[in-house]
Design an enzyme around this catalytic site. Structure first.
Site, PDB file in Angstrom:
ATOM      1  N   LYS A   1       0.587  -1.104  -0.094  1.00 41.62           N
ATOM      2  CA  LYS A   1       0.083   0.213  -0.154  1.00 41.62           C
ATOM      3  C   LYS A   1       0.767   0.689  -0.144  1.00 41.62           C
ATOM      4  O   LYS A   1       0.613   2.383  -0.896  1.00 41.62           O
ATOM      5  CB  LYS A   1      -1.225   0.078   0.908  1.00 41.62           C
ATOM      6  CG  LYS A   1      -1.681   1.346   1.564  1.00 41.62           C
ATOM      7  CD  LYS A   1      -2.531   1.274   2.475  1.00 41.62           C
ATOM      8  CE  LYS A   1      -1.504   1.333   3.911  1.00 41.62           C
ATOM      9  NZ  LYS A   1      -1.198   3.010   4.117  1.00 41.62           N
ATOM     10  N   ASN A   2       1.749   1.315   0.785  1.00 40.45           N
ATOM     11  CA  ASN A   2       2.795   2.481   0.702  1.00 40.45           C
ATOM     12  C   ASN A   2       3.368   2.771   0.216  1.00 40.45           C
ATOM     13  O   ASN A   2       3.727   4.050  -0.397  1.00 40.45           O
ATOM     14  CB  ASN A   2       3.466   2.743   2.336  1.00 40.45           C
ATOM     15  CG  ASN A   2       2.465   2.517   3.773  1.00 40.45           C
ATOM     16  OD1 ASN A   2       1.038   2.977   3.335  1.00 40.45           O
ATOM     17  ND2 ASN A   2       3.199   2.680   5.238  1.00 40.45           N
TER      18      ASN A   2
ATOM     19  N   CYS B   1      -3.380  12.506  13.863  1.00 46.25           N
ATOM     20  CA  CYS B   1      -4.437  10.875  13.690  1.00 46.25           C
ATOM     21  C   CYS B   1      -4.313  10.171  14.848  1.00 46.25           C
ATOM     22  O   CYS B   1      -3.966  10.998  15.835  1.00 46.25           O
ATOM     23  CB  CYS B   1      -3.814   9.629  12.563  1.00 46.25           C
ATOM     24  SG  CYS B   1      -1.753   9.512  12.982  1.00 46.25           S
TER      25      CYS B   1
ATOM     26  N   ARG C   1       0.768  14.713  13.314  1.00 43.41           N
ATOM     27  CA  ARG C   1       1.484  14.234  12.764  1.00 43.41           C
ATOM     28  C   ARG C   1       1.736  15.643  11.510  1.00 43.41           C
ATOM     29  O   ARG C   1       1.086  15.982  10.690  1.00 43.41           O
ATOM     30  CB  ARG C   1       1.118  12.943  11.812  1.00 43.41           C
ATOM     31  CG  ARG C   1       1.196  12.035  12.654  1.00 43.41           C
ATOM     32  CD  ARG C   1       0.686  10.481  11.263  1.00 43.41           C
ATOM     33  NE  ARG C   1       1.230   9.732  10.911  1.00 43.41           N
ATOM     34  CZ  ARG C   1       1.362   9.051  10.088  1.00 43.41           C
ATOM     35  NH1 ARG C   1       0.095   8.361  10.034  1.00 43.41           N
ATOM     36  NH2 ARG C   1       2.112   8.285   9.122  1.00 43.41           N
TER      37      ARG C   1
ATOM     38  N   ASP D   1       5.818   0.303  12.117  1.00 40.06           N
ATOM     39  CA  ASP D   1       3.930   0.522  11.474  1.00 40.06           C
ATOM     40  C   ASP D   1       4.551  -2.049  11.970  1.00 40.06           C
ATOM     41  O   ASP D   1       3.965  -2.322  11.591  1.00 40.06           O
ATOM     42  CB  ASP D   1       4.474  -0.040  10.085  1.00 40.06           C
ATOM     43  CG  ASP D   1       4.057   1.868   9.625  1.00 40.06           C
ATOM     44  OD1 ASP D   1       3.397   1.653  10.225  1.00 40.06           O
ATOM     45  OD2 ASP D   1       3.868   1.149   8.391  1.00 40.06           O
TER      46      ASP D   1
ATOM     47  N   ARG E   1      -8.439  -0.765   5.199  1.00 38.94           N
ATOM     48  CA  ARG E   1      -7.418   0.151   4.812  1.00 38.94           C
ATOM     49  C   ARG E   1      -6.319  -0.358   4.002  1.00 38.94           C
ATOM     50  O   ARG E   1      -5.094  -0.137   2.908  1.00 38.94           O
ATOM     51  CB  ARG E   1      -7.156   1.825   5.994  1.00 38.94           C
ATOM     52  CG  ARG E   1      -8.340   2.532   5.846  1.00 38.94           C
ATOM     53  CD  ARG E   1      -7.525   3.634   6.645  1.00 38.94           C
ATOM     54  NE  ARG E   1      -6.700   3.681   5.845  1.00 38.94           N
ATOM     55  CZ  ARG E   1      -5.676   4.670   6.694  1.00 38.94           C
ATOM     56  NH1 ARG E   1      -6.020   4.957   8.205  1.00 38.94           N
ATOM     57  NH2 ARG E   1      -4.476   5.013   6.607  1.00 38.94           N
TER      58      ARG E   1
HETATM   59  C1  UD1 Z   1       5.166   6.978   6.329  1.00 35.30           C
HETATM   60  C2  UD1 Z   1       3.872   5.796   6.359  1.00 35.30           C
HETATM   61  C3  UD1 Z   1       3.898   5.647   7.881  1.00 35.30           C
HETATM   62  C4  UD1 Z   1       4.801   4.685   8.384  1.00 35.30           C
HETATM   63  C5  UD1 Z   1       6.150   5.955   8.720  1.00 35.30           C
HETATM   64  C6  UD1 Z   1       6.908   5.969   9.521  1.00 35.30           C
HETATM   65  C7  UD1 Z   1       2.627   6.193   4.183  1.00 35.30           C
HETATM   66  C8  UD1 Z   1       1.661   6.460   3.849  1.00 35.30           C
HETATM   67  N1  UD1 Z   1       2.902   5.633   5.456  1.00 35.30           N
HETATM   68  O1  UD1 Z   1       3.922   7.671   7.032  1.00 35.30           O
HETATM   69  O2  UD1 Z   1       2.687   4.046   7.602  1.00 35.30           O
HETATM   70  O3  UD1 Z   1       4.793   5.076   9.976  1.00 35.30           O
HETATM   71  O4  UD1 Z   1       5.783   6.621   7.299  1.00 35.30           O
HETATM   72  O5  UD1 Z   1       7.743   4.837   8.274  1.00 35.30           O
HETATM   73  O6  UD1 Z   1       3.430   6.029   3.707  1.00 35.30           O
HETATM   74  N2  UD1 Z   1       7.898  14.278  10.866  1.00 35.30           N
HETATM   75  C9  UD1 Z   1       7.822  16.142  11.232  1.00 35.30           C
HETATM   76  N3  UD1 Z   1       7.490  16.958  10.348  1.00 35.30           N
HETATM   77  C10 UD1 Z   1       6.853  16.306   8.935  1.00 35.30           C
HETATM   78  C11 UD1 Z   1       6.818  15.000   8.516  1.00 35.30           C
HETATM   79  C12 UD1 Z   1       7.266  13.798   9.108  1.00 35.30           C
HETATM   80  O7  UD1 Z   1       8.395  15.827  12.151  1.00 35.30           O
HETATM   81  O8  UD1 Z   1       6.750  17.634   7.919  1.00 35.30           O
HETATM   82  C13 UD1 Z   1       7.590  13.366  11.436  1.00 35.30           C
HETATM   83  C14 UD1 Z   1       6.706  12.790  12.179  1.00 35.30           C
HETATM   84  O9  UD1 Z   1       6.095  13.337  13.616  1.00 35.30           O
HETATM   85  C15 UD1 Z   1       7.622  11.594  12.731  1.00 35.30           C
HETATM   86  C16 UD1 Z   1       8.876  10.784  11.634  1.00 35.30           C
HETATM   87  O10 UD1 Z   1       8.495  12.493  10.903  1.00 35.30           O
HETATM   88  O11 UD1 Z   1       8.152  11.273  13.644  1.00 35.30           O
HETATM   89  C17 UD1 Z   1       8.565  10.103  10.774  1.00 35.30           C
HETATM   90  O12 UD1 Z   1       7.235  10.369   9.374  1.00 35.30           O
HETATM   91  P1  UD1 Z   1       7.822   9.855   8.177  1.00 35.30           P
HETATM   92  O13 UD1 Z   1       8.495   9.056   7.962  1.00 35.30           O
HETATM   93  O14 UD1 Z   1       6.627  11.344   7.320  1.00 35.30           O
HETATM   94  O15 UD1 Z   1       6.111   8.998   7.741  1.00 35.30           O
HETATM   95  P2  UD1 Z   1       4.248   9.410   6.977  1.00 35.30           P
HETATM   96  O16 UD1 Z   1       5.485   9.495   5.841  1.00 35.30           O
HETATM   97  O17 UD1 Z   1       3.641   9.733   7.425  1.00 35.30           O
END
Ligand code: UD1
Length: 421
Positions: free
Chosen positions: A22-23, A118, A123, A308, A400
């Site tokens: 999915k991701n 979420c 997030r 995850d 999902r």
């Molecule tokens: C993706 C995955 C999710 C997984 C996560 C971490 C998808 C659709 N989702 O989520 O299943 O749990 O990677 O492997 O692929 N952060 C910030 N600022 C930002 C963005 C992120 O501080 O603008 C922080 C987040 O709070 C978190 C860390 O960065 O602590 C990693 O998050 P991120 O890798 O961005 O997760 P997602 O891409 O949202």
């Protein structure tokens, strides 16, 4: 709403075919917006998040056909004419935020709703926005929407992600390939999802170097072509079933269609529990141990232990012989499954970003509630080792992210029944 009724205490034996990720699929769907030519993706899972993303693409004017039986998505983005992703769709799924990078990258303008929080806390998307600004794209906020505007070519430069973020890396790549003269992402995410996106974009004609390392360098090209591409297998689904085979006594599963290279040190950690794990090409075989040993883990960015899979691992540890812990350094507050596992009789305690587990616990069937995707599958894992029957409410979270979970588990001996709440 649907619920599962799970009858416990059944060993899991047989073969399970792994679905597409999915991701990894979601960024590919967004990448289809970057070309005027038709794009086809195979091995796309039939999941609610994919249906949602397809609808987001349709809203902007792309033609999307989901051949569900063949797990194929065909996209023609030649007629995209509405450069907006509304709140209604973005709130259903945070990955819709990839529309920001894809639309401003291709069309120089995008208006995309800010995603909400979420189930496991805030997030943020600050890095997505700061990175786009660093690239030379103008970002403004307007009544809950992000508006992005860019000239035909922006200068680019470089941006350091702190912390490393999968979503921000993907959004910045999508924005940069057709628009930034030269752009460097430092501390970029190294997850296989990012590597696959870069591989596909390069096959479409992009110039991206360094995928899978800390530094990704993108140089502008004028256009991308279409094509046919196969999506990677779902490493989180693989890990979930490997855990299922390990924690259910007398189980022996063969997982077909895996990519073991995407699992980091996960197979090795699982072996430390006493499970027998063998890898032969695309097949991974896991046999449950006689006595499950407690193995503590800490999550990390790839190739570290995936956040995850931490809920599933903690659930497995409730059956291990001794004390252990699971610490999440990626998301500090992702423990909503703990009170539900306690209702089944598990002995767990959360302190800050760490859950301590005392095992083995004899679990007893109860009514429990899904709170998010990975928490929900953990409750299924727990219910399958519990005495008697459990009821798992609000399983729409599972739909999902796990393609035909009950079909796959029932085929190897589980007893899951879907019913109306
Ligand atoms: C993706 C995955 C999710 C997984 C996560 C971490 C998808 C659709 N989702 O989520 O299943 O749990 O990677 O492997 O692929 N952060 C910030 N600022 C930002 C963005 C992120 O501080 O603008 C922080 C987040 O709070 C978190 C860390 O960065 O602590 C990693 O998050 P991120 O890798 O961005 O997760 P997602 O891409 O949202």
């Amino acid at each position: 709403m649907d619920k599962f009724i799970v009858k416990g205490k059944t060993p899991l034996r047989g073969d399970i075919s792994i679905s597409g990720s999915k991701n990894a699929a979601l960024p590919l769907l967004a990448a289809a917006l970057l070309t005027d030519e038709p794009v086809r993706f195979s091995n796309v899972p039939r999941l609610q998040d994919i249906y949602t993303f397809n609808n987001v693409l349709r809203v902007v004017g792309a033609q999307v056909q989901f051949l569900e039986e063949q797990n194929q998505v065909h996209i023609d983005a030649n007629n995209v004419n509405y450069l907006e992703a509304p709140y209604d769709l973005v709130r259903k799924m945070r990955a819709s935020f990839y529309m920001l990078g894809a639309l401003v990258g291709k069309h120089g303008y995008a208006k995309v709703s800010m995603p909400g929080g979420c189930a496991w806390g805030p997030r943020p998307v600050d890095l997505h926005l700061k990175g786009l600004e660093a690239m030379g794209i103008q970002i403004t906020l307007d009544k809950g929407y992000v508006v992005a505007k860019a000239d035909d070519q922006v200068s680019g430069g470089s941006f350091r992600l702190e912390p490393s973020s999968v979503g921000a890396t993907i959004n910045l790549i999508l924005a940069a390939v057709l628009r930034a003269k030269s752009f460097r992402i430092e501390n970029a995410a190294k997850e296989p999802d990012v590597v696959q996106l870069c591989r596909v974009l390069n096959e479409m004609g992009a110039r991206i170097e360094g995928a899978g390392t800390d530094t990704i360098h993108i140089q502008k090209v004028d256009k991308l072509t279409g094509g046919t591409f196969r999506n990677d297998p779902d490493r989180i689904e693989v890990g979930t079933f490997m855990i299922a085979a390990t924690m259910h006594p007398d189980s022996h599963l063969r997982l077909l269609g895996c990519n073991a290279d995407h699992l980091g040190n996960f197979p090795e950690l699982l072996r430390q529990t006493g499970a027998q794990v063998s890898i032969d090409g695309e097949t991974i075989e896991v046999k449950a141990p006689e006595v499950l040993q407690p193995v503590s883990i800490t999550t990390g960015i790839y190739p570290g232990f995936p956040t995850d899979l931490q809920a599933q691992w903690a659930t497995m540890l409730t059956q291990a012989n001794g004390h252990s812990s699971v610490t999440d350094t990626v998301y500090f507050d992702r423990f909503s499954y703990v009170p539900e596992l306690s209702r089944l009789g598990a002995d767990l305690k959360v302190e800050q970003n760490k859950v301590s587990i005392h095992g083995p616990s004899k679990l007893e069937g109860a009514s429990v509630m899904s709170t998010d995707l990975r928490a929900s599958v953990s409750l299924v894992l727990a219910a399958m080792v519990a005495e008697n029957s459990s009821e798992i409410l609000r399983i729409y979270h599972l739909d999902r992210g796990y393609e035909s979970l009950e079909g796959k588990l029932n085929a190897v001996g589980a007893k899951l029944t879907r019913a109306q709440e």
